[in-house]
Design a protein around this motif. Structure first.
Motif, PDB file in Angstrom:
ATOM      1  N   ILE A  28       0.974  -1.261  -0.158  1.00 57.63           N
ATOM      2  CA  ILE A  28       0.045  -0.044  -0.172  1.00 57.63           C
ATOM      3  C   ILE A  28       0.653   1.245  -0.375  1.00 57.63           C
ATOM      4  O   ILE A  28       0.189   2.694  -0.770  1.00 57.63           O
ATOM      5  CB  ILE A  28      -0.704  -0.325   0.924  1.00 57.63           C
ATOM      6  CG1 ILE A  28      -1.975  -1.547   1.054  1.00 57.63           C
ATOM      7  CG2 ILE A  28      -1.561   1.437   1.289  1.00 57.63           C
ATOM      8  CD1 ILE A  28      -2.340  -1.788   2.163  1.00 57.63           C
ATOM      9  N   ASP A  29       1.777   1.355   0.784  1.00 59.39           N
ATOM     10  CA  ASP A  29       2.926   2.079   1.034  1.00 59.39           C
ATOM     11  C   ASP A  29       3.619   2.329  -0.524  1.00 59.39           C
ATOM     12  O   ASP A  29       3.259   3.609  -1.064  1.00 59.39           O
ATOM     13  CB  ASP A  29       3.875   2.193   1.877  1.00 59.39           C
ATOM     14  CG  ASP A  29       3.011   2.384   3.045  1.00 59.39           C
ATOM     15  OD1 ASP A  29       2.179   3.362   3.773  1.00 59.39           O
ATOM     16  OD2 ASP A  29       3.918   2.682   4.639  1.00 59.39           O
ATOM     17  N   LEU A  30       3.792   1.686  -1.216  1.00 59.52           N
ATOM     18  CA  LEU A  30       5.010   1.795  -2.298  1.00 59.52           C
ATOM     19  C   LEU A  30       3.386   2.404  -3.128  1.00 59.52           C
ATOM     20  O   LEU A  30       3.756   3.070  -4.286  1.00 59.52           O
ATOM     21  CB  LEU A  30       4.678   0.160  -2.925  1.00 59.52           C
ATOM     22  CG  LEU A  30       5.579   0.386  -3.885  1.00 59.52           C
ATOM     23  CD1 LEU A  30       6.952   0.946  -4.149  1.00 59.52           C
ATOM     24  CD2 LEU A  30       5.697  -1.178  -4.411  1.00 59.52           C
ATOM     25  N   LEU A  31       2.135   2.015  -3.075  1.00 58.47           N
ATOM     26  CA  LEU A  31       1.618   3.014  -4.317  1.00 58.47           C
ATOM     27  C   LEU A  31       0.541   3.877  -3.897  1.00 58.47           C
ATOM     28  O   LEU A  31       0.627   4.913  -5.082  1.00 58.47           O
ATOM     29  CB  LEU A  31      -0.145   1.552  -4.404  1.00 58.47           C
ATOM     30  CG  LEU A  31      -0.277   0.601  -5.077  1.00 58.47           C
ATOM     31  CD1 LEU A  31      -1.124  -0.004  -4.421  1.00 58.47           C
ATOM     32  CD2 LEU A  31       0.251   0.524  -6.222  1.00 58.47           C
ATOM     33  N   VAL A  32       1.106   4.851  -2.797  1.00 58.22           N
ATOM     34  CA  VAL A  32       1.209   5.790  -2.485  1.00 58.22           C
ATOM     35  C   VAL A  32       2.244   6.590  -2.985  1.00 58.22           C
ATOM     36  O   VAL A  32       2.280   7.633  -3.026  1.00 58.22           O
ATOM     37  CB  VAL A  32       1.068   5.897  -1.126  1.00 58.22           C
ATOM     38  CG1 VAL A  32       1.135   7.536  -0.416  1.00 58.22           C
ATOM     39  CG2 VAL A  32      -0.640   5.347  -0.206  1.00 58.22           C
ATOM     40  N   GLN A  33       3.606   6.193  -2.495  1.00 59.62           N
ATOM     41  CA  GLN A  33       4.873   6.254  -2.805  1.00 59.62           C
ATOM     42  C   GLN A  33       4.518   6.831  -4.343  1.00 59.62           C
ATOM     43  O   GLN A  33       5.153   7.830  -4.688  1.00 59.62           O
ATOM     44  CB  GLN A  33       6.193   5.450  -2.703  1.00 59.62           C
ATOM     45  CG  GLN A  33       7.257   6.201  -3.192  1.00 59.62           C
ATOM     46  CD  GLN A  33       8.467   5.324  -2.454  1.00 59.62           C
ATOM     47  OE1 GLN A  33       8.113   4.257  -2.024  1.00 59.62           O
ATOM     48  NE2 GLN A  33       9.461   5.938  -2.996  1.00 59.62           N
ATOM     49  N   GLU A  34       3.843   5.590  -5.329  1.00 64.33           N
ATOM     50  CA  GLU A  34       3.842   5.919  -6.391  1.00 64.33           C
ATOM     51  C   GLU A  34       2.455   7.309  -7.136  1.00 64.33           C
ATOM     52  O   GLU A  34       2.979   7.311  -8.680  1.00 64.33           O
ATOM     53  CB  GLU A  34       4.204   4.492  -7.254  1.00 64.33           C
ATOM     54  CG  GLU A  34       5.440   3.836  -7.404  1.00 64.33           C
ATOM     55  CD  GLU A  34       6.163   4.401  -7.317  1.00 64.33           C
ATOM     56  OE1 GLU A  34       6.561   4.462  -8.923  1.00 64.33           O
ATOM     57  OE2 GLU A  34       7.445   3.834  -6.722  1.00 64.33           O
ATOM     58  N   GLY A  35       2.115   7.673  -5.847  1.00 61.88           N
ATOM     59  CA  GLY A  35       1.625   8.722  -6.666  1.00 61.88           C
ATOM     60  C   GLY A  35      -0.330   7.912  -7.275  1.00 61.88           C
ATOM     61  O   GLY A  35      -0.879   8.519  -7.738  1.00 61.88           O
TER      62      GLY A  35
END
Length: 137
Positions: A28-35
């Motif tokens: 989830i954090d990766l998807l947030v980081q990727e915008g």
């Protein structure tokens, strides 16, 4: 009293807590980081709405089958006094939020509410909740 039913708006919310594994949280954090999402909450809300949309026909059929009211349902002392004068008993079934006003006494609630099923949240005084405890499912 059907005029007391209103649809809930997006700003009306209830806080929940969930436990996630480290790997899922990291993804989830990766998807947030990727915008893709503005934050974790945005992702979780999106996932929940997606699942609710996927099951929308089943939800609609269940609401109809159980004769549930969808949204916000308010009960004031005046509403319940009218029920008592009519010699009726309410069997409340709400998906969303049911609110029993502060002016409702425990005695009035017991005299007029035969059963109370709320899928969502119930707002009532602690005294009214105690008075209806054996009728809440």
């Amino acid at each position: 009293m059907a005029d007391n039913v209103v649809k809930l708006r997006g700003g009306d919310s209830e806080k929940i807590t969930i436990n996630l594994g480290h790997v899922d949280l990291g993804r989830i954090d990766l998807l947030v980081q990727e915008g893709f999402y503005s934050n974790r909450t945005d992702f979780i809300r999106s996932a929940i709405r997606s699942q609710l949309g996927l099951h929308a026909p089943e939800i609609a059929r269940s609401i109809e089958r159980h004769t549930l009211e969808l949204g916000l349902r308010d009960y004031s002392a005046a509403d319940l006094e009218a029920v008592r004068r009519a010699g009726e008993t309410l069997h409340v079934k709400v998906v969303g939020l049911a609110r029993i006003a502060a002016d409702v006494t425990p005695e009035l609630a017991r005299a007029t509410i035969g059963s109370l099923t709320v899928l969502g949240a119930l707002q009532a005084s602690p005294e009214v909740k105690r008075a209806l405890a054996d009728r809440i499912s």
